[in-house]
Motif scaffolding. Sequence first.
Motif, PDB file in Angstrom:
ATOM      1  N   ASP A 156       0.825  -1.204   0.000  1.00 45.49           N
ATOM      2  CA  ASP A 156       0.000   0.000   0.000  1.00 45.49           C
ATOM      3  C   ASP A 156       0.861   1.256   0.000  1.00 45.49           C
ATOM      4  O   ASP A 156       0.508   2.275  -0.614  1.00 45.49           O
TER       5      ASP A 156
ATOM      6  N   SER B 175      -0.713  -4.686  -4.803  1.00 47.21           N
ATOM      7  CA  SER B 175      -1.418  -4.399  -3.564  1.00 47.21           C
ATOM      8  C   SER B 175      -2.767  -5.098  -3.522  1.00 47.21           C
ATOM      9  O   SER B 175      -3.144  -5.699  -2.504  1.00 47.21           O
TER      10      SER B 175
ATOM     11  N   ARG C 214      -3.926  -7.817  -0.724  1.00 45.21           N
ATOM     12  CA  ARG C 214      -5.083  -7.483   0.109  1.00 45.21           C
ATOM     13  C   ARG C 214      -6.193  -8.531  -0.060  1.00 45.21           C
ATOM     14  O   ARG C 214      -6.879  -8.888   0.899  1.00 45.21           O
TER      15      ARG C 214
END
Length: 313
Positions: A173, A209, A213
Amino acid sequence: MSNDTQGTSTRRKFLGMAGLMGAGAVLSSCTSVIATMPSQDNGLDAAIFNFALNLEYLEAAFYLAAVGRLGELDAAGGSSARVTLPSGFDGKSAIPGLSAEVRAYADEIASDELAHVKVIRSVLGSAAVAQPQLDLGPAFAAAGNAASGGAITGFNPYANELFFLHGAFIFEDVGVTAYKGAARFLDDQKAGGNLENAAGILAVEAYHSGAIRTLLYQRRAQQAAAGLTVEQVVQAISNLRDAVDGSDDRDQGVTMNGMGNIIPTDGNAIAYSRTPRQVANIVFLDTTGAATKGGFFPNGLTDDGNLGKLLAL
């Protein structure tokens, strides 16, 4: 998912840092970018690329070690000898017990980050900074301890698959926000120039990312360590990053208001930005906002002579 109630979360109660980033390169495969800067050059493009190169060394080392390919860093202009790893892990063999799915993700991301190192060094030529000392051992232990309020000790992202995903979350992130934040300082905006190529790498970092995630969200209810679930550990890492990157609330876990939150954005569904100083706070695991070394960069970033100017932006 957007967060329309910025500043109302309880994240600020965490004071610490778990950082990084890898923060994505500011360039893709164009090898003539520096040479084609326009006349309004503000002198920051090369500095931004070297800042990004420091961060790409870190990300490349992290992922290459995870899949037993750390030695490939040497041929790309980095130095596997300047990487500190957890005791008992040498980066020459993959993390034990990696599933075929996660191994595939890790291998692909490792190759992407290695390519970023190669292309930035190619573009900068003799101006490219050397790889600094990287800490992928004690720094992670410190980050885990801070994120958990002391409940997690000796965190090792190479101990198992789940811990690896937590380690990757620390970086990914930050890379997206660092890359987006750097775009405003790039001068070359013609077709195929700095800004366009920066957007291309930003997209790659965002893909990384999103993949990490998603994997963590799928395991959100799983017990991670010290009585904490994956969701709780991820949120704690987010809270710690948020505590040092400014007065607002720009970091999010994988859930929000009881719903999935795979894509962290502001209320307008726009990704957040971080300045070089904010990124440095994270990778140095710094709560003062003034550190020049520490955390994942125990001796600091390799300075091309413009680092101070960049961190003052």
